[in-house]
Write a protein that holds these residues in place. Structure first.
Motif, PDB file in Angstrom:
ATOM      1  N   GLN A  38       0.491  -2.699   0.817  1.00  0.00           N
ATOM      2  CA  GLN A  38      -0.776  -3.206   0.050  1.00  0.00           C
ATOM      3  C   GLN A  38      -1.924  -2.170  -0.034  1.00  0.00           C
ATOM      4  OE1 GLN A  38      -3.012  -6.804   0.573  1.00  0.00           O
ATOM      5  NE2 GLN A  38      -3.472  -6.510   2.951  1.00  0.00           N
ATOM      6  N   ILE A  39      -2.216  -1.499   1.065  1.00  0.00           N
ATOM      7  CA  ILE A  39      -3.080  -0.332   1.148  1.00  0.00           C
ATOM      8  C   ILE A  39      -2.590   0.633   0.272  1.00  0.00           C
ATOM      9  CG2 ILE A  39      -4.120   1.292   2.677  1.00  0.00           C
ATOM     10  CD1 ILE A  39      -3.952  -0.784   4.976  1.00  0.00           C
ATOM     11  N   LEU A  40      -1.546   1.157   0.325  1.00  0.00           N
ATOM     12  CA  LEU A  40      -1.262   2.506  -0.831  1.00  0.00           C
ATOM     13  C   LEU A  40      -1.480   1.709  -2.126  1.00  0.00           C
ATOM     14  CD1 LEU A  40      -0.002   4.767  -1.142  1.00  0.00           C
ATOM     15  CD2 LEU A  40       2.142   3.936  -0.637  1.00  0.00           C
ATOM     16  N   GLU A  41      -0.907   0.529  -2.335  1.00  0.00           N
ATOM     17  CA  GLU A  41      -1.082   0.259  -3.625  1.00  0.00           C
ATOM     18  C   GLU A  41      -2.629   0.100  -4.260  1.00  0.00           C
ATOM     19  OE1 GLU A  41       1.390  -3.351  -4.149  1.00  0.00           O
ATOM     20  OE2 GLU A  41       3.116  -2.436  -3.865  1.00  0.00           O
ATOM     21  N   PHE A  42      -3.364  -0.370  -3.392  1.00  0.00           N
ATOM     22  CA  PHE A  42      -5.026  -0.743  -3.507  1.00  0.00           C
ATOM     23  C   PHE A  42      -5.402   0.746  -3.907  1.00  0.00           C
ATOM     24  CE2 PHE A  42      -9.312  -0.643  -2.451  1.00  0.00           C
ATOM     25  CZ  PHE A  42      -9.668  -2.018  -2.979  1.00  0.00           C
ATOM     26  N   ILE A  43      -4.966   1.638  -3.056  1.00  0.00           N
ATOM     27  CA  ILE A  43      -5.745   3.065  -3.417  1.00  0.00           C
ATOM     28  C   ILE A  43      -5.155   3.703  -4.614  1.00  0.00           C
ATOM     29  CG2 ILE A  43      -5.745   5.233  -2.519  1.00  0.00           C
ATOM     30  CD1 ILE A  43      -5.929   4.274   0.500  1.00  0.00           C
TER      31      ILE A  43
END
Length: 103
Positions: A80-85
């Motif tokens: 989710q962090i990767l997708e957010f960024i």
């Protein structure tokens, strides 16, 4: 309580979202990547906004890739962090910046 972090475009539409429970230490990863320590309020975000430029979001993505090698697909928080960024970067490239809310 928890961390609800939103990315929004210039029209105010949500383009990215990350959620962490108040005890989930992985929230600090996203705050760190975005250099947003001042918005971290322990059990939640501070309730403030920050505007990020393309280079700032690119820097966050590059740091993520260095630390996590594009993440462990089995680790939901890293995903989710990767997708957010990535979603923030996509919007910043279209609009020259992206706003992030730390709630």
């Amino acid at each position: 309580m928890g961390h609800d972090i939103y990315g929004v475009n210039k029209a105010g539409k949500e383009i990215a979202y990350a959620r962490f429970s108040m005890g989930n230490y992985n929230a600090t990863i996203l705050y760190s990547l975005l250099e947003a320590h001042k918005y971290y309020a322990g059990v939640s975000g501070s309730g403030n906004w920050n505007t990020y430029s393309i280079p700032q979001i690119e820097k966050a993505l590059n740091k993520y890739k260095q630390l996590y090698k594009n993440g462990d697909s089995q680790n939901w928080d890293l995903k989710q962090i990767l997708e957010f960024i990535q979603n923030c970067l996509e919007t910043a490239k279209k609009e020259e910046s992206v706003r992030v809310y730390f709630g």
